[in-house]
Write a protein that holds these residues in place. Structure first.
Motif, PDB file in Angstrom:
ATOM      1  N   UNK A   1       0.825  -1.181  -0.008  1.00 59.10           N
ATOM      2  CA  UNK A   1      -0.098  -0.100  -0.139  1.00 59.10           C
ATOM      3  C   UNK A   1       0.752   1.224  -0.063  1.00 59.10           C
ATOM      4  N   UNK A   2       2.068   1.237   0.719  1.00 58.74           N
ATOM      5  CA  UNK A   2       2.815   2.195   0.715  1.00 58.74           C
ATOM      6  C   UNK A   2       3.529   2.562  -0.544  1.00 58.74           C
ATOM      7  N   UNK A   3       3.858   1.649  -1.370  1.00 57.43           N
ATOM      8  CA  UNK A   3       4.579   1.764  -2.811  1.00 57.43           C
ATOM      9  C   UNK A   3       3.434   2.430  -3.598  1.00 57.43           C
ATOM     10  N   UNK A   4       1.968   1.910  -3.376  1.00 55.81           N
ATOM     11  CA  UNK A   4       1.065   2.538  -4.415  1.00 55.81           C
ATOM     12  C   UNK A   4       1.006   3.963  -4.225  1.00 55.81           C
ATOM     13  N   UNK A   5       1.022   4.342  -2.850  1.00 53.13           N
ATOM     14  CA  UNK A   5       0.964   5.576  -2.459  1.00 53.13           C
ATOM     15  C   UNK A   5       2.124   6.610  -3.150  1.00 53.13           C
ATOM     16  N   UNK A   6       3.329   5.662  -2.827  1.00 54.02           N
ATOM     17  CA  UNK A   6       4.553   6.541  -3.448  1.00 54.02           C
ATOM     18  C   UNK A   6       4.312   6.641  -4.874  1.00 54.02           C
ATOM     19  N   UNK A   7       3.905   5.745  -5.454  1.00 58.70           N
ATOM     20  CA  UNK A   7       3.839   5.754  -7.062  1.00 58.70           C
ATOM     21  C   UNK A   7       2.928   6.906  -7.487  1.00 58.70           C
ATOM     22  N   UNK A   8       1.817   7.130  -6.869  1.00 59.75           N
ATOM     23  CA  UNK A   8       0.899   8.403  -7.145  1.00 59.75           C
ATOM     24  C   UNK A   8       1.659   9.602  -6.764  1.00 59.75           C
ATOM     25  N   UNK A   9       2.452   9.611  -5.851  1.00 59.81           N
ATOM     26  CA  UNK A   9       2.889  10.846  -5.504  1.00 59.81           C
ATOM     27  C   UNK A   9       4.100  11.193  -6.443  1.00 59.81           C
ATOM     28  N   UNK A  10       5.025  10.352  -6.787  1.00 56.68           N
ATOM     29  CA  UNK A  10       6.295  10.456  -7.484  1.00 56.68           C
ATOM     30  C   UNK A  10       5.891  10.504  -8.825  1.00 56.68           C
ATOM     31  N   UNK A  11       4.889  10.043  -9.449  1.00 49.31           N
ATOM     32  CA  UNK A  11       4.357  10.454 -10.855  1.00 49.31           C
ATOM     33  C   UNK A  11       4.082  11.885 -11.066  1.00 49.31           C
ATOM     34  N   UNK A  12       3.452  12.333 -10.012  1.00 50.87           N
ATOM     35  CA  UNK A  12       3.213  13.803 -10.124  1.00 50.87           C
ATOM     36  C   UNK A  12       4.171  14.811 -10.052  1.00 50.87           C
ATOM     37  N   UNK A  13       5.207  14.567  -9.136  1.00 48.15           N
ATOM     38  CA  UNK A  13       6.409  15.038  -9.228  1.00 48.15           C
ATOM     39  C   UNK A  13       7.628  14.447 -10.120  1.00 48.15           C
ATOM     40  N   UNK A  14       7.118  13.783 -11.044  1.00 49.17           N
ATOM     41  CA  UNK A  14       8.120  13.211 -12.175  1.00 49.17           C
ATOM     42  C   UNK A  14       9.571  12.787 -11.531  1.00 49.17           C
ATOM     43  N   UNK A  15       9.485  12.149 -10.302  1.00 56.21           N
ATOM     44  CA  UNK A  15      10.647  11.458  -9.600  1.00 56.21           C
ATOM     45  C   UNK A  15      11.080  10.245 -10.448  1.00 56.21           C
ATOM     46  N   UNK A  16      11.570  10.342 -11.275  1.00 51.32           N
ATOM     47  CA  UNK A  16      12.016   9.051 -12.295  1.00 51.32           C
ATOM     48  C   UNK A  16      12.726   8.097 -11.618  1.00 51.32           C
ATOM     49  N   UNK A  17      13.876   8.443 -10.839  1.00 52.13           N
ATOM     50  CA  UNK A  17      14.729   7.459 -10.043  1.00 52.13           C
ATOM     51  C   UNK A  17      13.848   6.600  -8.889  1.00 52.13           C
ATOM     52  N   UNK A  18      13.270   7.326  -8.267  1.00 49.15           N
ATOM     53  CA  UNK A  18      12.358   6.788  -7.022  1.00 49.15           C
ATOM     54  C   UNK A  18      11.205   5.979  -7.704  1.00 49.15           C
ATOM     55  N   UNK A  19      10.375   6.465  -8.784  1.00 50.79           N
ATOM     56  CA  UNK A  19       9.444   5.566  -9.294  1.00 50.79           C
ATOM     57  C   UNK A  19      10.069   4.147  -9.835  1.00 50.79           C
ATOM     58  N   UNK A  20      11.377   4.229 -10.289  1.00 50.35           N
ATOM     59  CA  UNK A  20      11.743   2.802 -10.622  1.00 50.35           C
ATOM     60  C   UNK A  20      12.300   2.199  -9.672  1.00 50.35           C
ATOM     61  N   UNK A  21      12.971   2.766  -8.373  1.00 45.60           N
ATOM     62  CA  UNK A  21      13.130   2.003  -7.154  1.00 45.60           C
ATOM     63  C   UNK A  21      11.925   1.282  -6.592  1.00 45.60           C
ATOM     64  N   UNK A  22      10.724   2.046  -6.611  1.00 44.08           N
ATOM     65  CA  UNK A  22       9.511   1.568  -6.020  1.00 44.08           C
ATOM     66  C   UNK A  22       8.996   0.372  -6.975  1.00 44.08           C
TER      67      UNK A  22
END
Length: 322
Positions: free
Chosen positions: A237-258
């Motif tokens: 659930x935390x990973x789902x939340x993070x994917x939403x947040x970091x798509x908005x900010x286009x945090x490419x590296x962290x989306x890949x880590x997630x």
């Protein structure tokens, strides 16, 4: 200022297209993105001058990860050759020798040195001079009981992956971990309520969580343990939340880590995680990179290319599934 506004608008438009139009990456799109990423990585190898010791370690881990993902009949020999070449450059780098001889290392410095040892031994067998590396890491781990729990857990797990028993209580380390804490707080206050907002308001918390999962699964090599399985849904659930947040900010590296963390947990690629994978395919640049990232590394492109390429390789079967 106007340039930043235009960039944000472009990213937002891409995100809305991916999330709201049912966009899914086709086989050709994913294969092309992976091949462009691999081509860039192989054409821009880390060296002492370009990226230094840390980039060499990251590159070695990248090649080890994709070698494991593509193992079996028909595996690409390029990965083996590239991995061997990377480790040769790592062993010969002045940064590696300097870290071996550096006194009073911090836990994070021990983590990187143990990871380098782990990668070297994956190619060359037992590393000459490994005993001082192990002994110093053990001593620092014992003497820093109030250090960052993620640093302590990851160092202890690397020792285990190197065949050494950590001289600290694993139960204590697991109990203090971010994974364990997240599972405890990820509960509704009253029946029927959604879980409270996670603690993950800063990207560093997600990076810490991913590193803990990577350490506990030996970078995806080991199956999910019973201890981790009990906590897996909370982390999902935390990973789902993070994917939403970091798509908005286009945090490419962290989306890949997630996405890689989701893969290491053997969770399905669904919801916002699936959208994040498609977003990464759609946002790759023509040169095979994802542009410069906010990072203290001298090379501001390399780590993102490595993590996204590995994440797309891990996500490919799910993205292609209809």
């Amino acid at each position: 200022m106007h340039r930043h506004k235009g960039l944000f608008a472009g990213l937002l438009g891409l995100l809305l297209f991916v999330c709201s139009s049912g966009f899914s990456a086709g086989e050709g799109d994913i294969d092309a993105a992976i091949e462009r990423g691999l081509a860039w990585i192989m054409a821009n190898p880390a060296t002492c001058e370009d990226g230094g010791f840390l980039d060499l370690v990251d590159e070695g881990l990248f090649y080890l990860s994709i070698r494991r993902m593509s193992a079996g009949p028909g595996s690409d020999p390029r990965y083996e050759r590239a991995f061997d070449d990377c480790i040769a450059r790592l062993v010969a780098s002045p940064g590696f020798e300097r870290r071996l001889n550096q006194p009073n290392k911090t836990l994070i410095e021990h983590y990187h040195l143990l990871l380098a040892t782990y990668l070297i031994e994956a190619v060359q067998g037992p590393m000459a001079g490994r005993d001082p590396v192990i002994e110093e890491a053990q001593r620092t781990l014992v003497n820093n009981r109030f250090e960052n729990p993620t640093f302590r857990l990851t160092v202890a797990m690397l020792l285990r992956h190197l065949g050494e028993a950590p001289q600290v209580s694993m139960n204590d380390l697991l109990g203090a971990s971010l994974i364990n804490h997240s599972a405890q707080v990820d509960r509704p206050l009253f029946p029927g309520q959604p879980p409270p907002g996670s603690l993950y308001q800063h990207p560093l918390a997600y990076y810490a969580l991913v590193h803990e999962v990577a350490a506990l699964t030996e970078f995806g090599r080991l199956p999910v343990s019973d201890w981790l399985m009990v906590r897996r849904d909370s982390i999902g659930r935390i990973l789902q939340e993070g994917s939403r947040r970091f798509m908005v900010s286009a945090h490419i590296d962290l989306l890949a880590e997630i996405l890689l963390c989701n893969h290491m947990l053997d969770l399905p690629l669904s919801g916002d995680l699936r959208a994040a994978a498609a977003f990464l395919v759609a946002s790759q640049h023509a040169d095979g990179t994802w542009g410069e990232q906010e990072t203290p590394r001298l090379n501001r492109r390399r780590h993102a290319v490595q993590t996204v390429t590995a994440a797309l390789m891990a996500s490919k079967p799910s993205l292609q599934a209809q």
